[in-house]
Design an enzyme around this catalytic site. Structure first.
Site, PDB file in Angstrom:
ATOM      1  N   GLU A  78       0.826  -1.207   0.000  1.00  0.00           N
ATOM      2  CA  GLU A  78       0.000   0.000   0.000  1.00  0.00           C
ATOM      3  C   GLU A  78       0.867   1.267   0.000  1.00  0.00           C
ATOM      4  O   GLU A  78       1.875   1.334   0.687  1.00  0.00           O
ATOM      5  CB  GLU A  78      -0.894   0.023   1.258  1.00  0.00           C
ATOM      6  N   CYS A 141      -7.676  -2.236   8.527  1.00  0.00           N
ATOM      7  CA  CYS A 141      -6.321  -2.269   7.945  1.00  0.00           C
ATOM      8  C   CYS A 141      -5.771  -0.862   7.737  1.00  0.00           C
ATOM      9  O   CYS A 141      -4.660  -0.556   8.168  1.00  0.00           O
ATOM     10  CB  CYS A 141      -6.322  -3.027   6.620  1.00  0.00           C
ATOM     11  N   HIS A 165      -1.444  -5.770   1.615  1.00  0.00           N
ATOM     12  CA  HIS A 165      -2.686  -6.544   1.547  1.00  0.00           C
ATOM     13  C   HIS A 165      -2.451  -7.802   0.704  1.00  0.00           C
ATOM     14  O   HIS A 165      -1.729  -7.762  -0.293  1.00  0.00           O
ATOM     15  CB  HIS A 165      -3.808  -5.717   0.901  1.00  0.00           C
TER      16      HIS A 165
HETATM   17  N1  PCA Z   1      -8.394  -7.001   6.468  1.00  0.00           N
HETATM   18  C1  PCA Z   1      -9.291  -5.931   6.849  1.00  0.00           C
HETATM   19  C2  PCA Z   1      -9.131  -5.796   8.344  1.00  0.00           C
HETATM   20  C3  PCA Z   1      -8.382  -6.997   8.793  1.00  0.00           C
HETATM   21  C4  PCA Z   1      -7.904  -7.636   7.559  1.00  0.00           C
HETATM   22  O1  PCA Z   1      -7.123  -8.611   7.502  1.00  0.00           O
HETATM   23  C5  PCA Z   1      -9.104  -4.643   6.064  1.00  0.00           C
HETATM   24  O2  PCA Z   1      -8.658  -4.696   4.904  1.00  0.00           O
HETATM   25  O3  PCA Z   1      -9.393  -3.556   6.570  1.00  0.00           O
END
Ligand code: PCA
Length: 200
Positions: A78, A141, A165
Site C-alpha cells: 500500500e 487495515c 494486503h
Molecule cells: N483485512 C481488513 C481488516 C483486517 C484484515 O485482515 C481490512 O482490509 O481492513
C-alpha cells in the site's frame, strides 16, 4: 535490522485470515535480519495498542502490517494511509467504526516509508502477482496503517513502516469465481518483499 511483521486474526465471518497464516510461516530471519511476528485483533484502536506495545518492547527498525483484501488477485503493498475510517461491517469487538477522522490532529494522509515499487518488482521476480495499491480502504487495515504512521511521527521517528494486503486463500473462495492465492505463494511473495525492503 529487526523487522516486526503483523497479521490480523479472522474477521467478518471468515474462519481464517491469510494474513496471520502467512505471517506465521515467514522465516525467523531474512538475510540475518530478525523477523518478529505478531497476531493483532481486527478491532479499531485495539490493534494499534497491541502493535505499539510490541514496538516499545522490541524496538524494531521496520514494521510491516499484513491484512486480507478479499477479492484482490495479487499481493499489494500500500502507498498511503488516510485519516478516515468507515465501514458497515462490525469489527471483532462487535462494533463498527465511528465514521470520520482517525486522529483529529493527524495529517490527512501518510505515505509509507517502504520502497513499494521495488517490492512489487521483487515479488513478481519470484513469479507471484503483485501491484502497488493506492488505497488500503477505510476499515481496520487502513486504521492500523495510519496509526503506526501517526506513532512514527510522534514517537518513533526512525521507524520505517508500511502495509501489505494479500488475497483470499483458496479455501475461502467456495465457488472458485473469486481470486485467491496459495499460502505458499503468499509466503514466497511476502519474503521477497521484506527482503527488498531490508536492502532498500
Ligand atoms: N483485512 C481488513 C481488516 C483486517 C484484515 O485482515 C481490512 O482490509 O481492513
Amino acid at each position: 535490522m529487526k523487522i516486526l511483521v503483523t497479521g490480523f486474526d479472522p474477521f467478518g465471518g471468515e474462519k481464517v485470515n491469510p494474513a496471520i497464516e502467512a505471517v506465521k510461516k515467514l522465516p525467523d530471519a531474512i538475510d540475518g535480519n530478525e523477523i518478529i511476528k505478531l497476531e493483532v485483533p481486527t478491532i479499531f484502536y485495539q490493534s494499534a495498542q497491541v502493535v505499539k506495545a510490541k514496538i516499545e518492547q522490541e524496538k524494531p527498525d521496520m514494521v510491516i502490517n499484513v491484512g486480507q483484501a478479499g477479492g484482490r488477485s495479487a499481493i499489494t503493498p500500500e502507498r498511503i494511509a488516510i485519516n478516515f475510517q468507515a465501514g458497515s461491517t462490525p469489527d471483532n469487538s462487535g462494533k463498527g467504526p465511528k465514521e470520520g477522522k482517525i486522529e483529529t490532529d493527524g495529517a490527512d494522509g501518510y505515505f509509507t516509508q517502504l520502497p513499494i515499487k521495488q517490492m512489487v518488482t521483487a515479488i513478481r521476480q519470484v513469479g507471484i502477482p503483485a501491484m502497488v495499491s493506492n488505497s488500503a480502504g477505510t476499515y481496520v487495515c487502513n486504521h492500523l496503517f495510519y496509526e503506526v504512521q501517526y506513532m512514527r511521527v510522534h514517537e518513533f521517528p526512525d521507524l520505517k513502516a508500511g502495509f501489505i494486503h494479500i488475497p483470499f486463500l483458496p479455501n475461502q473462495v467456495k465457488n472458485g469465481r473469486r481470486p485467491s492465492m496459495s499460502l505458499n505463494d503468499m509466503v514466497t511473495g511476502l519474503t521477497a518483499a521484506i527482503k527488498e525492503a531490508i536492502h532498500d
